[in-house]
Write an enzyme that holds these catalytic residues in place. Structure first.
Site, PDB file in Angstrom:
ATOM      1  N   ASP A 246       0.842  -1.188   0.000  1.00 27.19           N
ATOM      2  CA  ASP A 246       0.000   0.000   0.000  1.00 27.19           C
ATOM      3  C   ASP A 246       0.883   1.245   0.000  1.00 27.19           C
ATOM      4  O   ASP A 246       1.972   1.230  -0.590  1.00 27.19           O
ATOM      5  CB  ASP A 246      -0.941  -0.034   1.209  1.00 27.19           C
TER       6      ASP A 246
ATOM      7  N   HIS B 176      -4.035   6.177   3.331  1.00 21.43           N
ATOM      8  CA  HIS B 176      -4.645   4.945   2.835  1.00 21.43           C
ATOM      9  C   HIS B 176      -3.997   3.706   3.441  1.00 21.43           C
ATOM     10  O   HIS B 176      -4.680   2.788   3.914  1.00 21.43           O
ATOM     11  CB  HIS B 176      -4.537   4.914   1.311  1.00 21.43           C
TER      12      HIS B 176
ATOM     13  N   SER C 125     -11.211  -0.639  -1.041  1.00 25.25           N
ATOM     14  CA  SER C 125      -9.953  -0.616  -0.285  1.00 25.25           C
ATOM     15  C   SER C 125     -10.187  -0.911   1.185  1.00 25.25           C
ATOM     16  O   SER C 125      -9.336  -1.500   1.857  1.00 25.25           O
ATOM     17  CB  SER C 125      -9.290   0.760  -0.402  1.00 25.25           C
TER      18      SER C 125
END
EC number: 3.4.21.-
Length: 803
Positions: A169, A244, A589
């Site tokens: 990620d 994220h 996600s």
């Protein structure tokens, strides 16, 4: 004379363009050269030398070959990444042993961007009644009983202790309380990774929770140039500047943290990952695009992600979670995630990946390979609700995260009617920067349209505030589209486009229109479908191979509260200076790490189960109904079908004891690959002369495109659980798709020991059927079949299109 002059000009242009075109064909780009699986007869240095000889065969000099090389992978993944001209890439593709050569592209991939674990039954402490004003809960079963089952499951799974989850990620924010290692035991002896240092990240940032961290930027820097911290707005290290990576990591394996919330106290409660004692290994392969807003774009390169996969496999992870996917469809051999995942699965590493956020259109899903667990997104039973009240008494319930308060009703205006002179009405309608006139906006509520590619929604609220507005109504561009529910700088109500007509009618037919926006509140069990498929969740059919039904499963992906980066704002917008520890985010996600956390728990309970067995357990025990025992709905209120939800909503506690599993080995996947023309992935495996159809891969669901007459599908189940010491007898049941007869041979399976396998055929036969309207011949129809022994229900989804 004019004709001669024209010919002269043409020839001159031709002479100018030919060298230019020639230079374009020689322009270097990064390509990945993939050799498939290792033969197993070469040492590490011999493999590297082998790769170099291939590269040198198309390069003019040794120096050119060496300088062009970015990555050389030889531990698990067999290949290299290098700068090549199109001609050099083409020549390499023709060489023996080369399986594929594909170009790296910064636009190829994108990141697919609490209460959620309680929602699926995993709650550590004694749960509340969730009663409102003394009323009984409206669930048709005891919520606390569900939590008791969940707590027992967590205890048996040791909260994932001993399992290592690798996350590919945007990195991690190590200071977050979600990654505290207090009370955790020693790092597993199986761990072979490192803690790579870099900018604002040193070895002390790893601990017994974050046991390893690496970053990969060679492909990124080769394309964008040397890393520039100011332009890149990122750290050249495993540190997360986006949010994220920290969010997905804490959703999967974060520690229990009490008393956290989003901005303004929204979603106040406890944040915890599914497997809170599992270990985290961070592989940063995604980066901010230089001089671009983070909310708008990010990039991940094939070569960087493949390097991350290769290291994760060698480091000893048990699970890989990757919330990234391609923007456009790509074949398996042009998809770095598919290639990396296949090598991981060979070593029984379970790979979970997000389905993508390009729904609700068909054929939009990412990560369609059958060796990947592909996860779509569902909503929760928790909503953030504000109220918009018009002066005529009309009230709208509105999605909202804004806790700011209006003092009283305020005049209501439509943005194009309060435009700055000289600015287009369209810019004003979208509330773009400096489009609204302070003279006409001050003290008023402004109706703005969201639009697409028209700036951030946070920016629209700031424009209203700049012009002196006291509130904003933000209307979506189309009905049933997903909102990014954000915490705005003025009281804000989000409404669908169908509501706009009602508001405009009020504005233009009222002498002094006014509006009042109430602050957002957290509401549980709102009077609308929970557990529904959210519109952004990408959908089937699987364009790479329609014989594989995807997504596999859905999990919570709407407004998930989890850890955030201290280097990014709540909205990822550079104009937003609000920094926070925990943030709400939505997307597949967020769904993917929910499943990754559940996988870690299952790995802890069943360490010998294969990747395919764990996927099967999750899929065949998934819930067909929502909390009210009604069929799970799609975003528009219609019953959701397997193209949207796969095998339906995951239930980790049920997956712990599935009864039967559909197992598949690495060899099974190689045989499947033969059916899609991939015949040279592994030099030790040869495709048979008679290749079975793709739908005969031992998958927990069945998809048959273009069914005509009769088709027989073969499956094998393995017994992994029995009731007592008695023989287990499983009986076949089915709800066939319209127009299709479904039967099993045999229709009863008897097991007398754990590990026993039974093979069966399912026969699909078309029936006479009138095709009208939505049931046209080119339409898919859906059903399911199951095996049950009175205790376990092992259910599989069916998708069939008729010809």
């Amino acid at each position: 004379m004019k004709r001669i002059f024209g010919i002269f000009i043409f020839l001159s242009l031709l002479l100018f363009l030919v060298p230019l075109l020639a230079s374009c064909t020689k322009e270097k780009q990064v390509y990945i050269v993939y050799f498939g699986e290792h033969k197993g007869d070469k040492a590490f240095h011999e493999i590297e030398a082998h790769h170099h000889s291939y590269l040198q065969s198309v390069k003019e000099t040794e120096e050119d070959a060496t300088s062009s090389l970015l990555y050389r992978r030889a531990s698990s993944i067999n290949g290299f990444a290098a700068e090549l001209t199109p001609d050099q890439a083409s020549r390499l593709k023709e060489l023996k042993e080369v399986v594929s050569v594909f170009k790296s592209d910064p636009r190829k991939y994108k990141i697919h961007t609490t209460r959620s674990w309680e929602f699926v039954g995993l709650k550590e402490e004694e749960g509340e009644d969730y009663r409102s004003d003394g009323d009984a809960p409206r669930h048709k079963y005891d919520v606390n009983d569900r939590f008791r089952v969940g707590r027992k499951f967590l205890k048996n799974a040791k909260h994932g202790d001993g399992v290592i989850v690798g996350l590919i990620d945007s990195g991690v924010w190590p200071e977050s309380r979600s990654f505290d290692d207090k009370g955790m035991g020693p790092i597993p002896e199986s761990w072979k990774g490192i803690c790579q240092t870099g900018v604002a990240f040193n070895s002390s940032h790893c601990n017994r929770k974050i046991i390893g961290a690496r970053y990969y930027a060679r492909g990124y820097e080769r394309y964008y140039g040397p890393f520039n911290a100011e332009a890149n707005k990122d750290f050249l290290s495993p540190r997360d500047a986006d949010g994220h990576g920290s969010h997905t990591a804490s959703t999967a394996v974060g520690r229990r943290v009490d008393g956290v919330s989003a901005l303004g106290g929204i979603a106040m409660g406890t944040a915890s990952g599914g497997a809170s004692l599992a270990r985290l290994a961070v592989y940063k392969a995604c980066w901010a695009v230089p001089n671009k807003e983070k909310y708008a774009t990010n990039t991940c390169f094939d070569e960087d992600m493949l390097a991350a996969f290769d290291d994760a496999i060698a480091d000893g992870v048990n699970v890989i979670s990757i919330s990234i996917g391609t923007v456009e469809p790509h074949t398996y051999l042009e998809d770095g995630i598919a290639i990396g995942a296949l090598h991981a699965v060979k070593r029984d590493i379970v790979v979970a990946a997000s389905a993508g956020n390009d729904g609700p259109a068909r054929e939009t899903l990412s990560n369609p390979a059958p060796w990947i667990i592909t996860v779509g997104a569902s909503s929760l039973d928790r909503f953030f609700v504000g109220r918009l009240e018009l002066g005529d008494g009309y009230v709208f319930e509105s999605d909202s995260l804004t806790t700011l308060k209006m003092d009283n009703y305020a005049p209501l205006v439509y943005a194009p009617d309060v435009v700055v002179p000289g600015v287009s009405r369209n810019d004003a309608m979208l509330c773009l920067p400096n489009a609204l006139s302070p003279d006409h906006v001050r003290g008023k509520v402004v109706l703005c349209l969201r639009g697409y590619g028209s700036g951030s929604t946070i920016g629209k609220g700031l424009e209203v505030k700049r012009a002196g507005g006291v509130g904003m109504i933000l209307a979506n561009s189309r009905d049933n589209d997903a909102f990014d529910v954000e915490s705005h700088f003025v009281p804000t109500a989000l409404v669908f486009s169908s509501t706009v007509d009602r508001i405009l009618d009020y504005i233009y037919n009222t002498y002094e229109p006014v509006a009042f926006i109430k602050p957002a509140e957290t509401v549980l069990y709102r009077n609308q479908p929970e557990d529904s498929v959210y519109p952004f969740s990408s959908r089937a059919p699987n364009w790479v191979d329609a014989n594989i039904l995807k997504p596999d499963i859905i999990a919570p992906g709407l407004n998930i509260l989890a850890a955030w980066s201290g280097a990014d704002s709540a909205s990822k917008d550079s104009i937003d200076r609000r920094v926070l520890d925990y943030n709400l985010d939505s997307g597949t996600s967020m769904s993917c790490p929910h499943v990754a956390g559940a996988i870690a728990l299952l790995k802890s309970m069943h360490p010998t189960w294969s990747s395919a067995a764990i996927r099967s357990a999750l899929m065949t025990t998934a819930s067909m109904t929502n909390e009210d025992n009604e069929p799970i709905q799609d975003y528009d209120g219609s019953p959701a079908n397997p193209f949207a939800l796969g095998s339906r909503h995951f239930r980790p506690t049920k997956a712990a004891s599935p009864g039967l599993v559909y197992d598949a080995s690495y060899q099974s996947y190689l045989l499947y690959c033969c059916s899609v023309g991939l015949t040279n992935l592994d030099p030790t495996f040869k495709c048979p002369s008679r290749i079975p159809p793709g739908y005969n891969l031992n998958y927990p669901s069945i998809s048959i495109p273009y069914l005509s007459g009769t088709v027989t599908v073969t499956r094998t189940v393995t017994c992994v659980g029995r009731t007592g010491n008695s023989t287990s007898v499983y009986v076949f049941n089915a709800q066939p798709p319209n127009g299709v007869l479904v039967k099993a041979e045999p229709n009863v399976l008897v097991f007398d020991k754990i590990g026993q396998k039974k093979r069966f055929n399912i026969i699909f036969t078309t029936q006479r059927y009138e095709f009208t309207g939505e049931a046209r011949r080119d339409r898919y129809r859906f059903g399911w079949f199951s095996w049950t022994d009175g205790h376990h229900v092992v259910r599989s989804s069916i998708a069939v299109s008729l010809v």
